[in-house]
Design a protein around this motif. Sequence first.
Motif, PDB file in Angstrom:
ATOM      1  N   GLY A 102     -62.781  97.716  19.620  1.00 43.23           N
ATOM      2  CA  GLY A 102     -62.447  96.963  20.823  1.00 43.23           C
ATOM      3  C   GLY A 102     -63.474  97.101  21.929  1.00 43.23           C
ATOM      4  N   PHE A 103     -64.085  98.278  22.047  1.00 43.17           N
ATOM      5  CA  PHE A 103     -65.103  98.472  23.076  1.00 43.17           C
ATOM      6  C   PHE A 103     -66.336  97.617  22.770  1.00 43.17           C
ATOM      7  CE2 PHE A 103     -68.751 100.950  24.825  1.00 43.17           C
ATOM      8  CZ  PHE A 103     -68.449 100.761  26.160  1.00 43.17           C
ATOM      9  N   TYR A 104     -66.661  97.490  21.469  1.00 39.34           N
ATOM     10  CA  TYR A 104     -67.786  96.641  21.074  1.00 39.34           C
ATOM     11  C   TYR A 104     -67.495  95.178  21.418  1.00 39.34           C
ATOM     12  CZ  TYR A 104     -71.562  94.703  18.233  1.00 39.34           C
ATOM     13  OH  TYR A 104     -72.694  94.038  17.805  1.00 39.34           O
ATOM     14  N   TYR A 109     -68.658  90.514  24.775  1.00 40.49           N
ATOM     15  CA  TYR A 109     -68.072  89.564  25.730  1.00 40.49           C
ATOM     16  C   TYR A 109     -68.841  89.621  27.054  1.00 40.49           C
ATOM     17  CZ  TYR A 109     -64.464  87.158  28.470  1.00 40.49           C
ATOM     18  OH  TYR A 109     -63.783  86.274  29.284  1.00 40.49           O
ATOM     19  N   SER A 110     -69.083  90.837  27.544  1.00 40.03           N
ATOM     20  CA  SER A 110     -69.802  91.019  28.812  1.00 40.03           C
ATOM     21  C   SER A 110     -71.236  90.525  28.701  1.00 40.03           C
ATOM     22  CB  SER A 110     -69.801  92.496  29.210  1.00 40.03           C
ATOM     23  OG  SER A 110     -68.496  92.995  29.321  1.00 40.03           O
ATOM     24  N   PHE A 111     -71.896  90.835  27.575  1.00 37.63           N
ATOM     25  CA  PHE A 111     -73.278  90.408  27.387  1.00 37.63           C
ATOM     26  C   PHE A 111     -73.393  88.883  27.432  1.00 37.63           C
ATOM     27  CE2 PHE A 111     -74.317  94.447  24.727  1.00 37.63           C
ATOM     28  CZ  PHE A 111     -74.394  95.180  25.895  1.00 37.63           C
ATOM     29  N   GLU A 112     -72.436  88.212  26.827  1.00 37.38           N
ATOM     30  CA  GLU A 112     -72.496  86.745  26.797  1.00 37.38           C
ATOM     31  C   GLU A 112     -72.301  86.145  28.190  1.00 37.38           C
ATOM     32  OE1 GLU A 112     -70.755  84.323  23.949  1.00 37.38           O
ATOM     33  OE2 GLU A 112     -72.072  85.155  22.421  1.00 37.38           O
ATOM     34  N   ILE A 113     -71.364  86.670  28.938  1.00 38.54           N
ATOM     35  CA  ILE A 113     -71.159  86.175  30.309  1.00 38.54           C
ATOM     36  C   ILE A 113     -72.416  86.385  31.134  1.00 38.54           C
ATOM     37  CG2 ILE A 113     -69.852  86.502  32.449  1.00 38.54           C
ATOM     38  CD1 ILE A 113     -68.251  85.084  30.297  1.00 38.54           C
ATOM     39  N   MET A 167     -77.996  82.868  18.608  1.00 30.55           N
ATOM     40  CA  MET A 167     -77.839  83.883  17.560  1.00 30.55           C
ATOM     41  C   MET A 167     -76.380  84.269  17.414  1.00 30.55           C
ATOM     42  SD  MET A 167     -79.370  87.765  17.543  1.00 30.55           S
ATOM     43  CE  MET A 167     -78.250  88.281  18.862  1.00 30.55           C
ATOM     44  N   ASN A 168     -75.719  84.518  18.532  1.00 34.10           N
ATOM     45  CA  ASN A 168     -74.305  84.885  18.494  1.00 34.10           C
ATOM     46  C   ASN A 168     -73.442  83.741  17.981  1.00 34.10           C
ATOM     47  OD1 ASN A 168     -74.747  87.457  19.376  1.00 34.10           O
ATOM     48  ND2 ASN A 168     -73.964  87.156  21.443  1.00 34.10           N
ATOM     49  N   ILE A 190     -68.939  82.426  25.269  1.00 35.07           N
ATOM     50  CA  ILE A 190     -69.864  81.321  25.516  1.00 35.07           C
ATOM     51  C   ILE A 190     -70.332  80.698  24.203  1.00 35.07           C
ATOM     52  CG2 ILE A 190     -72.028  80.614  26.602  1.00 35.07           C
ATOM     53  CD1 ILE A 190     -69.919  81.550  28.598  1.00 35.07           C
ATOM     54  N   SER A 191     -70.800  81.534  23.283  1.00 36.82           N
ATOM     55  CA  SER A 191     -71.407  81.007  22.060  1.00 36.82           C
ATOM     56  C   SER A 191     -70.394  80.346  21.129  1.00 36.82           C
ATOM     57  CB  SER A 191     -72.155  82.119  21.326  1.00 36.82           C
ATOM     58  OG  SER A 191     -71.301  83.196  21.018  1.00 36.82           O
ATOM     59  N   GLN A 192     -69.103  80.619  21.272  1.00 35.11           N
ATOM     60  CA  GLN A 192     -68.113  79.945  20.427  1.00 35.11           C
ATOM     61  C   GLN A 192     -68.126  78.431  20.660  1.00 35.11           C
ATOM     62  OE1 GLN A 192     -63.997  80.869  21.336  1.00 35.11           O
ATOM     63  NE2 GLN A 192     -64.498  81.352  23.479  1.00 35.11           N
ATOM     64  N   TYR A 193     -68.539  78.025  21.863  1.00 39.57           N
ATOM     65  CA  TYR A 193     -68.633  76.587  22.154  1.00 39.57           C
ATOM     66  C   TYR A 193     -69.944  75.997  21.632  1.00 39.57           C
ATOM     67  CZ  TYR A 193     -64.666  77.600  25.188  1.00 39.57           C
ATOM     68  OH  TYR A 193     -63.446  78.000  25.669  1.00 39.57           O
ATOM     69  N   ILE A 194     -70.979  76.843  21.519  1.00 39.47           N
ATOM     70  CA  ILE A 194     -72.240  76.383  20.946  1.00 39.47           C
ATOM     71  C   ILE A 194     -72.109  76.230  19.441  1.00 39.47           C
ATOM     72  CG2 ILE A 194     -74.705  76.938  20.687  1.00 39.47           C
ATOM     73  CD1 ILE A 194     -74.511  78.602  23.235  1.00 39.47           C
TER      74      ILE A 194
END
Length: 430
Positions: A102-104, A109-113, A167-168, A190-194
């Motif tokens: 969960g921490f990963y 999540y934070s990196f994408e934002i 990449m994500n 974010i990348s789920q929409y890409i």
Amino acid sequence: MIGQVIFAVLLIGAIFLFYKNARKIYRNIQLGKPLDRTDRPAERFKTMLLVAFGQKKMFKRPIPALLHLFVYVGFVIINIEMLEIVIDGLFGSHRVFSFLGGFYDFLIYSFEILAFLVLLGCVIFAIRRNVIKVKRLNQAELNNWPKTDANLILTAEILLMAAFLTMNAADFKLQSLGAEHYHAVGSFPISQYIAQWLPESINSLIFIERFCWWFHIVGVLAFLNYLVISKHLHILLAFPNTYFSNLNPKGEFSNMASVTEEVKVMLDPSLPPPTGEPSRFGVKDVQDLNWKNLLDAYTCTECGRCTSACPANITGKLLSPRKIMMDTRDRVSEVGKNIDKNGSFQDDGKSLLDTYITREEIWACTSCNACVEQCPVNINPLEIIIGLRQYAVMEESQAPASINNMLSNLENNGAPWKYSQADRANWTNQ
């Protein structure tokens, strides 16, 4: 295995090249005269935390400060993932820290934002610089390479963040398709929409994911080595530069040691004459500056806040404090190349004064310290300007007529005006 070997060679080569170039910059800074800035460590550490880490002075202009904060925090934190990329590259693993569960997921999540905010910030910065053409970002000293440098960095950051998100996105889609080695892990706001724009073929997705992975890591290593030849060296040098700030009041000037020694001997003939070779009064070339002045030059962000606040520049005079710092950096880099070529510095017939900085520039300064106050990383162009003036007056006896008149009046009348000392207070009777 071949990929791991290539990755190791690239990593070691990039680190070695950065170390080699960083040593040259350190050597160039050490060409300056000694200066003790080790006093008041607690106050210095506080200044560094507030100004460099906390970006306190940036927020005098809230909108660009907020955008810069997005880019600064995002780029720094996202590169924490570089640790995972390095381990994956060296050992052939994939998302080695996914065992954190969960921490990963929270980290990704934070990196994408943050990546999206960096991308947004860089796009807006590029628009402000090239479309809106903000005045302080489009002045004469930024023509040619400085403008190109800024745009290259913005483009690189946009591409790196786009590669990271793509990449994500490919990884996310490979997970949903159940591809081998791409187990379900991470959170991708974010990348789920890409991902919906990517192909359905697993082979194509793996190619996209691997291409973006390599592009991101090679881009970051290239960026690391680009820092040492660009204005973005301030990413690293802002911290020592603010730590070694001048903590004395801004209007306080230091006495020249060589002058102090001469005056003491004149006042007390019993004292022994100064020993050693006579030192130069003031600054003619970069070797006459102290190491902090040269660190200032390498730390300059070329943001132009100093120039936009300079009253001389505002009224149309030639002076630009930003150009003073850029010229100093260019000259010390030239001196460093001279040393690399010849083993020691060989006179090249050039100097900071006249070759790089004109007399008109230094005498346009009002010494108001507006540039020092505005600088977001505590750079002090005024110290360099004053040093150049001291050389012009004390070594060459060259100064504008108005300055010479003032100095004569000070010597003869004890005041800058032409009136005798007996008449100095007459203005109070008006």
